[in-house]
Design a protein around this motif. Structure first.
Motif, PDB file in Angstrom:
ATOM      1  N   GLU A  80      29.121 -24.438 -95.116  1.00  0.00           N
ATOM      2  CA  GLU A  80      28.557 -23.629 -96.201  1.00  0.00           C
ATOM      3  C   GLU A  80      27.208 -24.140 -96.697  1.00  0.00           C
ATOM      4  O   GLU A  80      26.578 -23.494 -97.530  1.00  0.00           O
TER       5      GLU A  80
ATOM      6  N   ASN B 180      18.741 -19.647 -87.354  1.00  0.00           N
ATOM      7  CA  ASN B 180      20.069 -20.264 -87.350  1.00  0.00           C
ATOM      8  C   ASN B 180      20.221 -21.307 -88.460  1.00  0.00           C
ATOM      9  O   ASN B 180      19.274 -21.610 -89.191  1.00  0.00           O
ATOM     10  N   THR B 181      21.427 -21.834 -88.585  1.00  0.00           N
ATOM     11  CA  THR B 181      21.710 -22.746 -89.699  1.00  0.00           C
ATOM     12  C   THR B 181      20.974 -24.078 -89.576  1.00  0.00           C
ATOM     13  O   THR B 181      20.745 -24.738 -90.589  1.00  0.00           O
ATOM     14  N   ASP B 182      20.590 -24.477 -88.358  1.00  0.00           N
ATOM     15  CA  ASP B 182      19.818 -25.707 -88.215  1.00  0.00           C
ATOM     16  C   ASP B 182      18.372 -25.510 -88.652  1.00  0.00           C
ATOM     17  O   ASP B 182      17.675 -26.474 -88.963  1.00  0.00           O
TER      18      ASP B 182
ATOM     19  N   ILE C   8      17.773 -23.251 -91.253  1.00  0.00           N
ATOM     20  CA  ILE C   8      17.975 -23.094 -92.694  1.00  0.00           C
ATOM     21  C   ILE C   8      18.245 -24.436 -93.363  1.00  0.00           C
ATOM     22  O   ILE C   8      17.700 -24.731 -94.437  1.00  0.00           O
TER      23      ILE C   8
ATOM     24  N   PHE D 105      28.211 -17.033 -91.527  1.00  0.00           N
ATOM     25  CA  PHE D 105      27.226 -17.137 -92.609  1.00  0.00           C
ATOM     26  C   PHE D 105      27.446 -16.018 -93.612  1.00  0.00           C
ATOM     27  O   PHE D 105      27.395 -16.250 -94.833  1.00  0.00           O
TER      28      PHE D 105
ATOM     29  N   GLY E 236      21.566 -16.632 -89.635  1.00  0.00           N
ATOM     30  CA  GLY E 236      22.610 -17.588 -89.994  1.00  0.00           C
ATOM     31  C   GLY E 236      23.550 -17.988 -88.880  1.00  0.00           C
ATOM     32  O   GLY E 236      24.618 -18.542 -89.148  1.00  0.00           O
TER      33      GLY E 236
ATOM     34  N   ASN F 186      30.418 -16.845 -95.720  1.00  0.00           N
ATOM     35  CA  ASN F 186      30.138 -17.962 -96.619  1.00  0.00           C
ATOM     36  C   ASN F 186      29.215 -17.561 -97.766  1.00  0.00           C
ATOM     37  O   ASN F 186      29.370 -18.036 -98.896  1.00  0.00           O
TER      38      ASN F 186
ATOM     39  N   ALA G 128      24.240 -24.121 -95.540  1.00  0.00           N
ATOM     40  CA  ALA G 128      23.058 -23.275 -95.343  1.00  0.00           C
ATOM     41  C   ALA G 128      22.890 -22.262 -96.473  1.00  0.00           C
ATOM     42  O   ALA G 128      21.831 -22.228 -97.114  1.00  0.00           O
TER      43      ALA G 128
ATOM     44  N   SER H 274      26.238 -23.275 -87.258  1.00  0.00           N
ATOM     45  CA  SER H 274      27.320 -24.032 -87.879  1.00  0.00           C
ATOM     46  C   SER H 274      28.130 -23.169 -88.840  1.00  0.00           C
ATOM     47  O   SER H 274      27.623 -22.244 -89.469  1.00  0.00           O
ATOM     48  N   SER H 275      29.419 -23.513 -88.959  1.00  0.00           N
ATOM     49  CA  SER H 275      30.307 -22.812 -89.890  1.00  0.00           C
ATOM     50  C   SER H 275      30.249 -23.393 -91.292  1.00  0.00           C
ATOM     51  O   SER H 275      30.885 -22.872 -92.209  1.00  0.00           O
TER      52      SER H 275
ATOM     53  N   LYS I  41      22.355 -32.290 -93.751  1.00  0.00           N
ATOM     54  CA  LYS I  41      23.679 -31.850 -94.191  1.00  0.00           C
ATOM     55  C   LYS I  41      24.616 -33.026 -94.427  1.00  0.00           C
ATOM     56  O   LYS I  41      25.475 -32.990 -95.308  1.00  0.00           O
TER      57      LYS I  41
END
Length: 214
Positions: A115, A61-63, A65, A138, A109, A141, A117, A112-113, A71
């Protein structure tokens, strides 16, 4: 707070958090060298990409990445790059070489929405992400910022750490240079491929001064 995206590009299943992969062996590839860039834009993506595979599991997931605590610190993409894949391997940006390719399983991905990541991966030196499926936001994006995202069923089981990989964005294929196997990625509209070659949505508009639907 940005909305969380739990919708995946394909049907996904959960798995345990993957362990940090070991450094890949030296690359010895029979693959052809990359051709010149497809446009004169400094942001343009090469039509043929090649690099070593870095293989991860499902549900990255984005956390993982790009952890949220980083962020909020900066909008500088080069600074973001220092924290790419920090949730699994804090030293990942130091281990990879420019042009390397990230290979993953299902639901890459999610979360979070934002960008940040895909931006962190691109500026760290990752030239493309190949996964069995992507979280919808993801995926969108990645194309928007010019990071190739190719969906290939079962690809995680077809690569090992350090495999030489070649990606042809014109044909949307992924080749494992060690095995000589060629995999066809899920097709996308010509506009999306051209957007990647131009370096993303903004660079596409700069070059063409319009979109296909205008």
């Amino acid at each position: 707070m940005a909305a969380e995206d739990k919708t995946t590009h394909n049907t996904t299943t959960s798995s345990s958090r993957p362990e940090s992969p070991s450094p890949p062996p030296p690359l010895s590839s029979p693959l052809m060298p990359s051709p010149p860039k497809s446009t004169t834009s400094p942001f343009a993506t090469e039509a043929v990409l090649q690099g070593k595979a870095w293989v991860f599991g499902d549900d990255i997931n984005t956390d993982i990445i790009m952890p949220f605590r980083f962020k909020s610190r900066t909008n500088d993409p080069n600074e973001m790059a220092k924290y790419a894949m920090y949730g699994i391997d804090p030293d990942f940006p130091k281990k990879i070489s420019k042009g390397d390719i990230l290979v993953a399983g299902r639901n890459f991905g999610g979360g979070s929405s934002r960008e940040q990541a895909p931006v962190a991966l691109k500026y760290a030196g990752i030239s493309a992400v190949v996964a069995e499926s992507f979280a919808r936001i993801f995926y969108r994006n990645a194309f928007t910022i010019g990071l190739p995202a190719l969906e290939v069923s079962g690809i995680k089981g077809q690569m090992v750490q350090g495999d030489p990989v070649l990606i042809n964005l014109g044909e949307f294929t992924v080749t494992n240079g060690r095995l000589g196997h060629v995999f066809k990625a899920k097709s996308v509209p010509d506009f999306m491929r051209n957007m990647l070659l131009n370096g993303g949505l903004v660079e596409y508009f700069k070059k063409n001064q319009k979109f296909p639907w205008t």
